[in-house]
Structures are given as structure tokens and as C-alpha cells.
Motif scaffolding. Structure first.
Motif, PDB file in Angstrom:
ATOM      1  N   MET A  74       0.878  -1.168   0.000  1.00  0.00           N
ATOM      2  CA  MET A  74       0.000   0.000   0.000  1.00  0.00           C
ATOM      3  C   MET A  74       0.913   1.215   0.000  1.00  0.00           C
ATOM      4  O   MET A  74       1.804   1.327   0.854  1.00  0.00           O
ATOM      5  CB  MET A  74      -0.891   0.019   1.238  1.00  0.00           C
ATOM      6  N   VAL A  75       0.710   2.120  -0.948  1.00  0.00           N
ATOM      7  CA  VAL A  75       1.552   3.305  -1.074  1.00  0.00           C
ATOM      8  C   VAL A  75       0.699   4.529  -0.764  1.00  0.00           C
ATOM      9  O   VAL A  75      -0.329   4.751  -1.408  1.00  0.00           O
ATOM     10  CB  VAL A  75       2.154   3.413  -2.488  1.00  0.00           C
ATOM     11  N   PHE A  76       1.112   5.309   0.221  1.00  0.00           N
ATOM     12  CA  PHE A  76       0.394   6.513   0.615  1.00  0.00           C
ATOM     13  C   PHE A  76       1.140   7.722   0.063  1.00  0.00           C
ATOM     14  O   PHE A  76       2.371   7.774   0.109  1.00  0.00           O
ATOM     15  CB  PHE A  76       0.290   6.606   2.139  1.00  0.00           C
ATOM     16  N   MET A  77       0.379   8.701  -0.448  1.00  0.00           N
ATOM     17  CA  MET A  77       1.001   9.853  -1.082  1.00  0.00           C
ATOM     18  C   MET A  77       0.334  11.149  -0.643  1.00  0.00           C
ATOM     19  O   MET A  77      -0.817  11.162  -0.219  1.00  0.00           O
ATOM     20  CB  MET A  77       0.902   9.703  -2.597  1.00  0.00           C
ATOM     21  N   LYS A  78       1.110  12.229  -0.767  1.00  0.00           N
ATOM     22  CA  LYS A  78       0.585  13.571  -0.531  1.00  0.00           C
ATOM     23  C   LYS A  78       1.046  14.455  -1.680  1.00  0.00           C
ATOM     24  O   LYS A  78       1.894  14.062  -2.481  1.00  0.00           O
ATOM     25  CB  LYS A  78       1.071  14.124   0.804  1.00  0.00           C
ATOM     26  N   ILE A  79       0.472  15.641  -1.756  1.00  0.00           N
ATOM     27  CA  ILE A  79       0.895  16.604  -2.766  1.00  0.00           C
ATOM     28  C   ILE A  79       1.778  17.629  -2.086  1.00  0.00           C
ATOM     29  O   ILE A  79       1.389  18.240  -1.088  1.00  0.00           O
ATOM     30  CB  ILE A  79      -0.306  17.287  -3.452  1.00  0.00           C
ATOM     31  N   GLU A  80       2.995  17.787  -2.627  1.00  0.00           N
ATOM     32  CA  GLU A  80       3.957  18.736  -2.078  1.00  0.00           C
ATOM     33  C   GLU A  80       4.609  19.465  -3.251  1.00  0.00           C
ATOM     34  O   GLU A  80       5.138  18.814  -4.159  1.00  0.00           O
ATOM     35  CB  GLU A  80       5.007  17.963  -1.270  1.00  0.00           C
ATOM     36  N   ASN A  81       4.533  20.784  -3.259  1.00  0.00           N
ATOM     37  CA  ASN A  81       5.073  21.578  -4.369  1.00  0.00           C
ATOM     38  C   ASN A  81       4.509  21.128  -5.715  1.00  0.00           C
ATOM     39  O   ASN A  81       5.227  20.951  -6.692  1.00  0.00           O
ATOM     40  CB  ASN A  81       6.607  21.532  -4.393  1.00  0.00           C
ATOM     41  N   GLN A  83       3.521  18.268  -6.663  1.00  0.00           N
ATOM     42  CA  GLN A  83       3.951  16.935  -7.085  1.00  0.00           C
ATOM     43  C   GLN A  83       3.484  15.909  -6.071  1.00  0.00           C
ATOM     44  O   GLN A  83       3.416  16.188  -4.869  1.00  0.00           O
ATOM     45  CB  GLN A  83       5.474  16.861  -7.207  1.00  0.00           C
ATOM     46  N   LEU A  84       3.178  14.702  -6.561  1.00  0.00           N
ATOM     47  CA  LEU A  84       2.850  13.615  -5.659  1.00  0.00           C
ATOM     48  C   LEU A  84       4.128  13.090  -5.029  1.00  0.00           C
ATOM     49  O   LEU A  84       5.115  12.837  -5.714  1.00  0.00           O
ATOM     50  CB  LEU A  84       2.155  12.476  -6.409  1.00  0.00           C
ATOM     51  N   VAL A  85       4.107  12.936  -3.709  1.00  0.00           N
ATOM     52  CA  VAL A  85       5.268  12.469  -2.962  1.00  0.00           C
ATOM     53  C   VAL A  85       4.817  11.282  -2.109  1.00  0.00           C
ATOM     54  O   VAL A  85       3.798  11.354  -1.424  1.00  0.00           O
ATOM     55  CB  VAL A  85       5.827  13.591  -2.050  1.00  0.00           C
ATOM     56  N   VAL A  86       5.576  10.191  -2.156  1.00  0.00           N
ATOM     57  CA  VAL A  86       5.269   9.021  -1.330  1.00  0.00           C
ATOM     58  C   VAL A  86       5.582   9.368   0.118  1.00  0.00           C
ATOM     59  O   VAL A  86       6.687   9.806   0.438  1.00  0.00           O
ATOM     60  CB  VAL A  86       6.081   7.788  -1.787  1.00  0.00           C
ATOM     61  N   THR A  87       4.598   9.182   0.988  1.00  0.00           N
ATOM     62  CA  THR A  87       4.807   9.457   2.407  1.00  0.00           C
ATOM     63  C   THR A  87       5.155   8.185   3.175  1.00  0.00           C
ATOM     64  O   THR A  87       5.912   8.234   4.139  1.00  0.00           O
ATOM     65  CB  THR A  87       3.560  10.103   3.034  1.00  0.00           C
ATOM     66  N   ARG A  88       4.590   7.059   2.757  1.00  0.00           N
ATOM     67  CA  ARG A  88       4.899   5.786   3.415  1.00  0.00           C
ATOM     68  C   ARG A  88       4.447   4.631   2.545  1.00  0.00           C
ATOM     69  O   ARG A  88       3.593   4.790   1.673  1.00  0.00           O
ATOM     70  CB  ARG A  88       4.265   5.698   4.798  1.00  0.00           C
ATOM     71  N   GLN A  89       5.060   3.490   2.776  1.00  0.00           N
ATOM     72  CA  GLN A  89       4.674   2.257   2.100  1.00  0.00           C
ATOM     73  C   GLN A  89       4.430   1.203   3.160  1.00  0.00           C
ATOM     74  O   GLN A  89       5.227   1.063   4.087  1.00  0.00           O
ATOM     75  CB  GLN A  89       5.787   1.779   1.165  1.00  0.00           C
ATOM     76  N   VAL A  90       3.338   0.490   3.021  1.00  0.00           N
ATOM     77  CA  VAL A  90       3.005  -0.557   3.979  1.00  0.00           C
ATOM     78  C   VAL A  90       3.002  -1.884   3.231  1.00  0.00           C
ATOM     79  O   VAL A  90       2.210  -2.092   2.316  1.00  0.00           O
ATOM     80  CB  VAL A  90       1.620  -0.302   4.621  1.00  0.00           C
ATOM     81  N   ASP A  91       3.913  -2.774   3.602  1.00  0.00           N
ATOM     82  CA  ASP A  91       4.024  -4.088   2.974  1.00  0.00           C
ATOM     83  C   ASP A  91       2.863  -4.951   3.466  1.00  0.00           C
ATOM     84  O   ASP A  91       2.771  -5.252   4.657  1.00  0.00           O
ATOM     85  CB  ASP A  91       5.377  -4.703   3.347  1.00  0.00           C
ATOM     86  N   MET A  92       1.983  -5.306   2.560  1.00  0.00           N
ATOM     87  CA  MET A  92       0.801  -6.095   2.937  1.00  0.00           C
ATOM     88  C   MET A  92       1.129  -7.579   3.066  1.00  0.00           C
ATOM     89  O   MET A  92       0.637  -8.259   3.925  1.00  0.00           O
ATOM     90  CB  MET A  92      -0.313  -5.899   1.911  1.00  0.00           C
TER      91      MET A  92
END
Length: 102
Positions: A74-81, A83-92
Motif C-alpha cells: 500500500m503506497v500513501f502519497m501527498k501533494i507537495e510543491n 507533485q505527488l510524494v510518497v509518504t509511506r509504504q506498507v508491505d501487505m
């Protein structure tokens, strides 16, 4: 027009019963409505019962090879400047444990 039909036939011929992509798509089709509901539920802020932390905008699932093994992440993202930036990855889980029945 006939060129378009030929292209579509060629494309369709790639997705035969022995093609891994076609097998996965055919197996997944019955589960897609429930999976969509699950994705809708997790793509809400934690305050609304979802899994998005402060500032995160979206979560998506990825199936990818990591160090020679297939991983579901699971890849979580936010918008920064802008651009989409990955904030965290959760290995399922990983493909090996799924295929071994663990």
C-alpha cells in the motif's frame, strides 16, 4: 477502419488464457466491486475511519518485484510543491507467502 480492427484483434490475442495478465484480470473481475469499496474506505482521513494520515491525499495498491520477490504494497502519497510524494509504504504481504499458503 480495418487497420483499427486488426490492432484490436492483435491486442486481444495477447490476453489468452495462458497469459498471466489475462489470468489475473479474469480472476480479479468478480472481486473488483468489493475491492473498489475497500479502496474508497481506506482513502479517507483517519478521523473519518480511513487510513490517510494528516496531509496524505491518496493510497494505492502496488504489486511489484522487490529483491527478487513479488510484494503487495500500500503506497500513501501527498501533494507537495504540486507533485505527488510518497509518504509511506506498507508491505501487505509477499507473493511467496501467498503462494505457499502461509
Amino acid at each position: 477502419m480495418s487497420k483499427d480492427k486488426g490492432y484490436l484483434r492483435q491486442l486481444a490475442s495477447r490476453f489468452t488464457a495462458t497469459d498471466p495478465s489475462a489470468m489475473i484480470l479474469n480472476l480479479a473481475k468478480p472481486f473488483l466491486p468489493k475491492f473498489q469499496a475497500y479502496l474508497d474506505a481506506i482513502n479517507k482521513p483517519e478521523s473519518e475511519g480511513g487510513q490517510l494520515k494528516d496531509g496524505e491525499r491518496i493510497c494505492y495498491f502496488s504489486i511489484m518485484p522487490i529483491k527478487g520477490e513479488m510484494k503487495i504494497v500500500m503506497v500513501f502519497m501527498k501533494i507537495e510543491n504540486n507533485q505527488l510524494v510518497v509518504t509511506r509504504q506498507v508491505d501487505m504481504s509477499d507473493f511467496k507467502s501467498l503462494s505457499d499458503g502461509q
